[in-house]
Design a protein around this motif. Sequence first.
Motif: not given
Lengths: 792, 161
Positions: A345-347, A420-426, A467-470
């Motif tokens: 998802t971070l790709m 890849v399925g994520l929504v970056y908010d900001t 960037i990461e999703a955490c």
Amino acid sequence: MPKDFGIGAPQKRREDIRFLTGRGVYTDDLKIAGQTYAVFCRSQVAHGRIVSIDTTATAAMPGVLAVFTGEDFKDVGGNPAGWLIKSRNGEPMREPKRPVLAHGKVRHVGDAYAAVIAETYQQAKDAAEQLAADTVIDELPAIVDMAAAVADASNRVHDEIPDNLCFDWGWIEDNRAKVEEVFKTAPHVTTLELVNNRLVPNAMEPRASIGEYFPGTGDYKLTTTSQNPHLTRLLVAAFVLGIPENKLTVVAPDVGGGFGSKIYHYGEEALVLAAAKKLGRPVRWTAERTESFLSDAHGRDHVTKIELACDKQGNFLAFRTETLANVGAYLSNFSTATPTFLHGTLMAGPYKVPAVYVNVKTVFTNTAPVDAYRGAGRPEATFSLERVIDKMCRELNLDPFEVRRKNFITTDMFPYTTPVGLVYDTGNYQATLDKAIEVGDVKGFEARRAESAKRGKLRGLGLSTWIEACGIAPSHLVGVLGSRVGLYDAATVRVNATGNISVMVGAHSHGQGHETVFAQIVADKLGIPEASVEIVHGDTSKIPFGMGSYGSRSLAVCGVAMTKAVDKIVAKGKKIAAHMLEASEADISFENGKFSVAGTDKAKTFGEIAFSAYVPHNYPLETLEPGLEETAFYDPNNFTYPAGAYLCEVEVDPDTGKVQVCSFTCADDFGNIMNPMVVEGQVHGGVGQGIGQALCENTHYDENGQLVTGSYMDYAMPRASDVPFYTVDYSCQTPCTHNPLGVKGCGEAGAIGSPPAVVNAVIDALHRGGIKVSHIDMPVSPARVWSAIQNA
Amino acid sequence: MPKVTMRVNGRAVSGEVEGRTLLVQFLREGQGLTGTHVGCDTSQCGACTVHVNGAQVKSCTVFALDVDGAEVTTIEGMANPDGTLGRIQQAFQDHHGLQCGFCTPGMVMAAAALLAENPKPTEAEVRHHLEGNICRCTGYHNIVKAVLAASGQDVSAIAAE
């Protein structure tokens, strides 16, 4: 001017006092009356069939109280995987049972197949040696190499899994064909094959557990080195031993680092509990360091081919990866999420790339289980992306700074849905890149390079924008992705009658400084002194619930639960104040620790309200319960997305291949900052581990599955002289849009962003020296660099 | 069993030990001084560092019997007489030179030995001296800074402050 109180203040840590004076209490420091000692027999071969274990002589040895083998646990449950991943063809992953003690077969060096309990540690150790001598194990060929494991169906880690494959995962499978089309017509394709080296987390405190059983009540207590005491309770109680959850207390006292390795439940924890019940005495175990090397969950271990499709100007068109990910011999609790939903998802990185496809085949081998280690999947994604982008820049003779800049998602594009399925908010990726260039003095690089050259050294500059999703994680989302748990967190704020406060939090602190920082937040919100707030963590009998600390989630999830509980306290306080001040609740405001009636000088202090709640003589008892204690659970509705730009400068000695990191600059966006000193410390630690991965650390199993790097004599931990002072900037702040603190999390950033910056710097240095090397696998050791120079 | 006698943090102590009892075991289990930690089995990590007759020693590497009659100082003996943090301890807190705290006692003891010998070390000398002490949390930045600060040097120019 920095604040000197509350949110944003660089408050010194209160927990330091006990650690600096030797008064911390770690699991192994506890002494319990009647305690006994467990020592495990661990397989010395990577793969073998257990033929016989003769316990007769061992049981008769001095001090021996009990001997356990896999046979004793064959009818209890296994230690489960927390995420169910499905293969591309829709089949569920293969989930072999992970027993408390190996039964039938041993599957990696260090796999525990028996345990001896004795009066003293030395007696237990001597007896375990006897038991090992009385055990017959038929060695089988070891399965170590992932490609060979998948190719050879005749040799199996688990007899019921024919190709040693756990799953073959595509993300997103529906995009596969579209991505293939892009690659067919792309003006340029860069391909890179790389290894993300296996690492041993190496928290400085080895794992340790103490089991107790209280026959009078039937209660159990497990004191253990855990990042995650509630999850451990759930797994031990409901899945492994079948103890009612309310009869088991799990306590994680001071814990000496985790980095992922102490998230999980391990068989030793179940063993000490079962043994304590059988003996009616406390049973303790502390790992030796080599035991930790052999049996802690390791990290990383991916072999990846990544392709980047772009136009001739370097505009990204697509990324595609094929990865073999090692899970080792058994599925550790998060092991199936790490190479999939924390990686695939971070790709897309921080880039507006239109098409991405990720394929991960996860493979069983005769090695220690592999699971989340600081960053968990995201360092692997970042490393692949940032390395292939640098390679592309070199192939097309483009500036790596400008290529990243032109591909960044821009500030006007948020919220941004990735392929890849994520929504970056900001975010503001331009800003962190600009900041890194400024703080890292990129302008001055050429002069520094020339100076290095005078000394015969090759200087290079490496960039990584990550960037990461955490803030792991929104339960509704992870549920869809296969998680078997919810990933909310919880906190109780208890205002005591005298006005001071106990806050029971689900997050566990094992170095992060929650006791200080969480108290800063509560004190700030309530306008009371920080010293009045005590943070309680790590004990399931005191805390409502929690999902532990990992995935940079403590503040972004548990911290938010805590502030929501504080909000409830304030709301109730307003009701009490309205009654006491004979005003309407709507007219009560709360500021700086005072409840006041708007437009008047009538007010009650927080302490007066607390006292009234517990001594309710003048109190609206007909509509309001006495007491002042509130609990909140918080489940985020999205991940948080910290991001940043990292610059590394290295000097390479062309004669020896030795790489020295000269400077390391971080420009991060963590959203709002609660305690800048702690944030800096978290980044320093992550970068230190990232430099370790890039230059020093390697976990090497030989062809027989022997762990060659099984001690600090062999495994190169970074030392003080391997790293420089780091420059850390966090002034670019785009607050998270979906949590009230606006925080994103900073625990893993350093470990995610730094390895590609280091390797890019080494490759840059070599190219500037006329040595055309396109890639060196980590660790970029002197031997590897020297060989690359010789072969260039 | 043989008896060993020593002064630990200024206090005379004695106890019966086996020949194989390590100093760290004597301190932790015999004396209840659990501030001294065991982080490895190979004398690499330095979490067990104490002072024996003023010299920096890894207490997992010496037998208790070998220090019979010696003067031993552990982390528990590093605070000021009034119980407040000693100079090096205070510098570690001031500069966030610790996180999980497990390596910390060894780091403080190593730093104290360095500063006794070299009161104004350079950054490189501090890093070199800490070669035998592993920290996994801090990336060493704030440990090195704390040691320099404890030596009375100005650390305000060091990055990220």
